[in-house]
Design an enzyme around this catalytic site. Structure first.
Site, PDB file in Angstrom:
ATOM      1  N   ILE A  88       0.845  -1.211   0.000  1.00 30.15           N
ATOM      2  CA  ILE A  88       0.000   0.000   0.000  1.00 30.15           C
ATOM      3  C   ILE A  88       0.876   1.256   0.000  1.00 30.15           C
ATOM      4  O   ILE A  88       0.626   2.204  -0.758  1.00 30.15           O
ATOM      5  CB  ILE A  88      -0.965  -0.021   1.207  1.00 30.15           C
ATOM      6  N   ARG A 124      -3.770   1.200  10.999  1.00 32.84           N
ATOM      7  CA  ARG A 124      -4.418   0.661  12.196  1.00 32.84           C
ATOM      8  C   ARG A 124      -4.426   1.762  13.258  1.00 32.84           C
ATOM      9  O   ARG A 124      -3.432   2.477  13.443  1.00 32.84           O
ATOM     10  CB  ARG A 124      -3.676  -0.561  12.750  1.00 32.84           C
ATOM     11  N   ASP A 181      -8.819   6.734   8.928  1.00 28.26           N
ATOM     12  CA  ASP A 181      -9.825   5.723   8.574  1.00 28.26           C
ATOM     13  C   ASP A 181      -9.908   4.668   9.667  1.00 28.26           C
ATOM     14  O   ASP A 181     -10.747   3.773   9.612  1.00 28.26           O
ATOM     15  CB  ASP A 181      -9.426   5.066   7.239  1.00 28.26           C
ATOM     16  N   GLU A 214     -11.823   1.709  17.837  1.00 21.70           N
ATOM     17  CA  GLU A 214     -12.903   1.633  16.834  1.00 21.70           C
ATOM     18  C   GLU A 214     -13.819   0.433  17.016  1.00 21.70           C
ATOM     19  O   GLU A 214     -14.966   0.452  16.555  1.00 21.70           O
ATOM     20  CB  GLU A 214     -12.321   1.621  15.411  1.00 21.70           C
ATOM     21  N   HIS A 235     -13.235   3.004   8.735  1.00 26.64           N
ATOM     22  CA  HIS A 235     -12.537   1.820   8.228  1.00 26.64           C
ATOM     23  C   HIS A 235     -13.122   1.354   6.885  1.00 26.64           C
ATOM     24  O   HIS A 235     -13.520   0.205   6.724  1.00 26.64           O
ATOM     25  CB  HIS A 235     -12.575   0.677   9.253  1.00 26.64           C
TER      26      HIS A 235
HETATM   27  P1  NAD Z   1       2.737  -4.886   3.642  1.00 23.17           P
HETATM   28  O1  NAD Z   1       3.083  -6.041   4.534  1.00 23.17           O
HETATM   29  O2  NAD Z   1       2.886  -5.040   2.173  1.00 23.17           O
HETATM   30  O3  NAD Z   1       3.587  -3.600   4.101  1.00 23.17           O
HETATM   31  C1  NAD Z   1       3.792  -3.219   5.420  1.00 23.17           C
HETATM   32  C2  NAD Z   1       5.166  -2.580   5.508  1.00 23.17           C
HETATM   33  O4  NAD Z   1       5.324  -2.047   6.836  1.00 23.17           O
HETATM   34  C3  NAD Z   1       6.312  -3.578   5.266  1.00 23.17           C
HETATM   35  O5  NAD Z   1       7.177  -3.079   4.275  1.00 23.17           O
HETATM   36  C4  NAD Z   1       7.006  -3.650   6.623  1.00 23.17           C
HETATM   37  O6  NAD Z   1       8.405  -3.848   6.524  1.00 23.17           O
HETATM   38  C5  NAD Z   1       6.681  -2.253   7.178  1.00 23.17           C
HETATM   39  N1  NAD Z   1       6.939  -2.134   8.603  1.00 23.17           N
HETATM   40  C6  NAD Z   1       6.978  -3.111   9.548  1.00 23.17           C
HETATM   41  N2  NAD Z   1       7.330  -2.575  10.738  1.00 23.17           N
HETATM   42  C7  NAD Z   1       7.527  -1.250  10.535  1.00 23.17           C
HETATM   43  C8  NAD Z   1       7.924  -0.170  11.357  1.00 23.17           C
HETATM   44  N3  NAD Z   1       8.237  -0.364  12.649  1.00 23.17           N
HETATM   45  N4  NAD Z   1       8.001   1.064  10.838  1.00 23.17           N
HETATM   46  C9  NAD Z   1       7.731   1.278   9.516  1.00 23.17           C
HETATM   47  N5  NAD Z   1       7.372   0.286   8.674  1.00 23.17           N
HETATM   48  C10 NAD Z   1       7.265  -0.956   9.170  1.00 23.17           C
HETATM   49  O7  NAD Z   1       1.242  -4.495   4.025  1.00 23.17           O
HETATM   50  P2  NAD Z   1       0.205  -3.640   3.174  1.00 23.17           P
HETATM   51  O8  NAD Z   1      -0.636  -4.550   2.343  1.00 23.17           O
HETATM   52  O9  NAD Z   1       0.901  -2.506   2.525  1.00 23.17           O
HETATM   53  O10 NAD Z   1      -0.757  -3.115   4.355  1.00 23.17           O
HETATM   54  C11 NAD Z   1      -0.264  -2.210   5.322  1.00 23.17           C
HETATM   55  C12 NAD Z   1      -1.273  -2.088   6.448  1.00 23.17           C
HETATM   56  O11 NAD Z   1      -2.448  -1.430   5.962  1.00 23.17           O
HETATM   57  C13 NAD Z   1      -1.812  -3.411   7.023  1.00 23.17           C
HETATM   58  O12 NAD Z   1      -0.957  -3.936   8.007  1.00 23.17           O
HETATM   59  C14 NAD Z   1      -3.129  -3.018   7.605  1.00 23.17           C
HETATM   60  O13 NAD Z   1      -2.952  -2.672   8.970  1.00 23.17           O
HETATM   61  C15 NAD Z   1      -3.522  -1.760   6.828  1.00 23.17           C
HETATM   62  N6  NAD Z   1      -4.746  -1.941   6.013  1.00 23.17           N
HETATM   63  C16 NAD Z   1      -5.792  -1.122   6.224  1.00 23.17           C
HETATM   64  C17 NAD Z   1      -6.955  -1.263   5.478  1.00 23.17           C
HETATM   65  C18 NAD Z   1      -8.153  -0.346   5.656  1.00 23.17           C
HETATM   66  O14 NAD Z   1      -9.227  -0.631   5.103  1.00 23.17           O
HETATM   67  N7  NAD Z   1      -8.036   0.773   6.339  1.00 23.17           N
HETATM   68  C19 NAD Z   1      -7.029  -2.281   4.516  1.00 23.17           C
HETATM   69  C20 NAD Z   1      -5.915  -3.089   4.297  1.00 23.17           C
HETATM   70  C21 NAD Z   1      -4.769  -2.923   5.063  1.00 23.17           C
END
Ligand code: NAD
Length: 331
Positions: free
Chosen positions: A155, A234, A258, A263, A295
């Site tokens: 993302i 989150r 979001d 929540e 969300h």
């Molecule tokens: P992803 O696993 O592809 O990417 C997450 C990144 O965060 C990784 O590169 C990881 O190395 C990095 N990370 C880990 N610890 C960290 C730290 N201490 N500081 C900075 N970066 C760190 O995941 P994604 O698919 O990109 O999703 C990211 C997050 O988005 C999910 O974990 C979820 O919580 C959230 N999400 C929210 C929604 C929503 O509807 N609001 C939907 C999907 C996902």
């Protein structure tokens, strides 16, 4: 296989039913969230399907195990609400949906950023009331501003790419740097530089013990005055009380979220006729420079289709004793 689907909503059912045409599972829709008081509704179901605010802690997992459940299928990416070690101990497999439209969440983060910067939420209300005054609606050009992407996974990379298209300078922070992020022609920065330079901070990392309250009073003190904070990841990443203080002092120029730490007791239901007892949340939404969505960042047709297809395919693979592509393992 019999699957109890917790926190199910009418709009999701349509997508689950469509996806199930290829998988033929017996789906039981439960419209409450999973916790110790509702876990018995899963009794006799080999699999439960849960969402972001269902609570599968050790106690709930033990009750699930007693009732015959051997698979927890998350229809989301984050798995902070499942005790993975307890599941492993009990022999319960956990699967999630790793890659469903990262565009959906990244695009929503952009929507929130544009809205909070250009005060779209305030303009919308004003023009509906025939108030065409522009007082207090000044934003800033995104072009040329510095955007910090915290978490440069799927993302975060899509969000960074869109921001580059706006003419922004993008910097990233991630303890596990990714070549995909650097291939965008952008670079990583230390937390100190992010605080000093970022006009916009957007959070895209998972919630873990290391990232809990990654945005807190210390990090906010180091933030550039007037910076905008966007959180579509989150709620627990942000210390909400510290953010309220930063909004009151003007250190933070705006907040668009979001997700919210508490929540689970608010989102995904209509509480418009009820008294909200969460005073922190109420304070938050009283600011003119705060936007909250409930969300919904993932909520596109494309994402829902992929989520439902992937989830039910994982159930089929589990039932057939095949390798689980999207299994969440300890560590
Ligand atoms: P992803 O696993 O592809 O990417 C997450 C990144 O965060 C990784 O590169 C990881 O190395 C990095 N990370 C880990 N610890 C960290 C730290 N201490 N500081 C900075 N970066 C760190 O995941 P994604 O698919 O990109 O999703 C990211 C997050 O988005 C999910 O974990 C979820 O919580 C959230 N999400 C929210 C929604 C929503 O509807 N609001 C939907 C999907 C996902």
């Amino acid at each position: 296989m019999e699957v109890a689907i917790f926190s199910s909503t009418p709009y999701e059912r349509q997508y689950l039913e469509e996806a199930n045409k290829a998988e033929n599972h017996m789906l039981k829709y439960v419209d409450v969230s999973l916790d110790t008081s509702t876990v018995e509704l899963a009794a006799g179901h080999g699999a439960v399907c849960v969402f972001v605010n269902d609570k599968a802690d050790a106690e709930v997992l033990e009750a699930l195990h007693k009732g015959g459940t051997r698979l927890v299928a998350l229809r989301c990416t984050g798995f902070n609400n499942v005790d993975i070690e307890a599941a492993a101990r009990l022999g319960i497999k956990v699967v999630r949906v790793v890659n469903y439209s990262p565009n959906s969440v990244a695009e929503h983060a952009v929507a929130l950023l544009l809205a909070i910067n250009r005060k779209v939420h305030r303009a919308y209300n004003r023009t509906r009331d025939s108030n065409f005054s522009l007082d207090g609606l000044i934003g800033f050009d995104l072009c040329g501003k510095t955007v910090a992407v915290v978490g440069t996974g799927k993302i975060g990379c899509v969000f960074a790419r869109i921001m580059i298209g706006f003419g922004c300078r993008v910097i990233g922070y991630d303890p596990f740097p990714s070549p995909q992020f650097e291939a965008l022609g952008v670079r990583y920065a230390a937390p100190g530089e992010i605080g000093e330079k970022a006009d916009i901070i957007s959070l895209h990392c998972p919630l873990t013990p290391q990232t809990h309250h990654i945005i807190n009073s210390q990090t906010l003190q180091r933030a550039k005055p007037g910076a905008l904070l966007v959180n579509t990841s989150r709620g627990g990443l942000v210390d909400t009380e510290a953010v309220i203080e930063a909004l009151k002092s003007g250190r933070l120029g705006g907040l668009a979220i979001d997700v919210y730490e508490q929540e689970a007791s608010l989102f995904f239901r209509d509480l418009s006729s009820e008294i909200i007892t969460d005073d922190i949340f109420q304070r938050l939404v009283s600011f003119p420079n705060v936007i909250v969505t409930g969300h919904q960042a993932y909520l596109t047709r494309e994402a829902l289709t992929t989520i439902c297809e992937t989830t039910l395919r994982s159930v089929t693979a589990f039932e057939a004793n095949q390798p689980l592509e999207n299994e969440v393992k300890v560590g």
